[in-house]
Write a protein that holds these residues in place. Sequence first.
Motif, short mmCIF file in Angstrom:
data_model
loop_
_atom_site.label_atom_id
_atom_site.label_comp_id
_atom_site.label_asym_id
_atom_site.label_seq_id
_atom_site.Cartn_x
_atom_site.Cartn_y
_atom_site.Cartn_z
N ILE A 1 0.71 -1.12 0.15
CA ILE A 1 -0.16 -0.02 0.00
C ILE A 1 1.06 1.08 0.19
O ILE A 1 1.61 1.53 0.92
CB ILE A 1 -1.19 -0.06 1.08
CG1 ILE A 1 -1.69 -1.16 1.37
CG2 ILE A 1 -1.92 1.39 1.22
CD1 ILE A 1 -2.53 -1.53 2.47
N CYS A 2 0.87 2.05 -1.08
CA CYS A 2 1.76 3.11 -1.29
C CYS A 2 0.73 4.39 -1.06
O CYS A 2 0.01 4.59 -2.24
CB CYS A 2 2.55 2.83 -2.65
SG CYS A 2 3.45 4.39 -2.90
N ILE A 3 1.11 5.20 -0.26
CA ILE A 3 0.25 6.60 -0.10
C ILE A 3 1.26 7.65 -0.61
O ILE A 3 2.42 7.78 -0.33
CB ILE A 3 0.01 6.95 1.19
CG1 ILE A 3 -1.07 5.64 1.78
CG2 ILE A 3 -0.62 8.10 1.34
CD1 ILE A 3 -0.74 4.97 2.88
N SER A 4 0.80 8.17 -1.70
CA SER A 4 1.57 9.19 -2.45
C SER A 4 0.87 10.57 -2.89
O SER A 4 -0.35 10.44 -3.15
CB SER A 4 1.84 8.41 -3.84
OG SER A 4 2.72 9.24 -4.75
N TYR A 5 1.66 11.38 -3.12
CA TYR A 5 1.28 12.60 -3.86
C TYR A 5 1.34 12.56 -5.32
O TYR A 5 0.69 13.34 -5.96
CB TYR A 5 1.88 13.98 -3.43
CG TYR A 5 3.41 14.11 -4.10
CD1 TYR A 5 3.57 14.61 -5.32
CD2 TYR A 5 4.53 13.67 -3.32
CE1 TYR A 5 4.75 14.82 -5.81
CE2 TYR A 5 5.69 13.93 -3.88
CZ TYR A 5 5.83 14.34 -5.15
OH TYR A 5 6.97 14.50 -5.57
N GLY A 6 1.69 11.62 -5.87
CA GLY A 6 1.91 11.51 -7.43
C GLY A 6 0.79 10.90 -8.00
O GLY A 6 0.15 10.04 -7.50
N VAL A 7 0.27 11.73 -8.89
CA VAL A 7 -1.07 11.37 -9.78
C VAL A 7 -0.61 9.87 -10.47
O VAL A 7 0.53 9.69 -10.97
CB VAL A 7 -1.17 12.50 -10.95
CG1 VAL A 7 -1.75 13.94 -9.98
CG2 VAL A 7 -0.15 12.75 -11.74
N PRO A 8 -1.96 9.15 -11.04
CA PRO A 8 -1.45 8.17 -11.49
C PRO A 8 -0.32 7.99 -12.93
O PRO A 8 0.26 6.89 -12.88
CB PRO A 8 -2.79 7.71 -11.98
CG PRO A 8 -3.76 8.43 -10.80
CD PRO A 8 -2.98 9.49 -10.54
N ASP A 9 -0.51 9.16 -13.58
CA ASP A 9 0.27 9.23 -14.92
C ASP A 9 1.79 9.10 -14.36
O ASP A 9 2.58 8.68 -15.39
CB ASP A 9 0.03 10.26 -15.34
CG ASP A 9 -1.33 10.35 -16.48
OD1 ASP A 9 -1.82 9.19 -16.36
OD2 ASP A 9 -1.99 11.43 -16.98
#
Length: 206
Positions: free
Chosen positions: A147-155
Amino acid sequence: MAQYGKPEFWEDRYQRDTDPFDWYQKYEGIKDIITQYINTSSTILNLGCGNSRMSEEMYEEGYENITNVDISPSVIKAMAEEYEEKCPNMKFQVADARALEFEENQFDVVIDKGTFDCILCGDRSGVNCSKTLENIYKVLNFSGIYICISYGVPDTREARFEGKDFDWKLTTHQVAKSTITANAIVKEADQNPKNYHYIYVLKKTA
């Protein structure tokens, strides 16, 4: 942001700033999603725990089998002392996400809130991200979940999780950033992917 990819930055930060801090989201903001994939018997690796209160809050809800790791010796020492009596079953250990010293198939779940993003900020990010994913994949059991919580958008993130040696299924969730008001969610957030944090769930299928 390049400094976020440097271990010495985090060691210096945690020596100077000992107050608890949660990056991106507090546990309350994401638990409805992550608890879909874990249960109280899960063996959990919290990768890059920092001085977040997330593990404490999970522990209070019955998720006691948590191993917390971070590359900063100072924060691991401080956290181990802080929770020695409060959460006696939790473990704390210095570790590098690129070279985890755990047995293969040891964990049911790996949770990462911001660590993968930090590695992407550093030098040789492509190589280091690949090493990190290889190590996460190795320590997860045969049906394990990352489970990776990220600010990075899917693209900018989903392609990073692909690899010839990774056999896992990706599910992507999104949570509005805590700075976005309820009105803004209705009016703006749906139109702007950067108003969300993303929770990438990768479940091993073999």
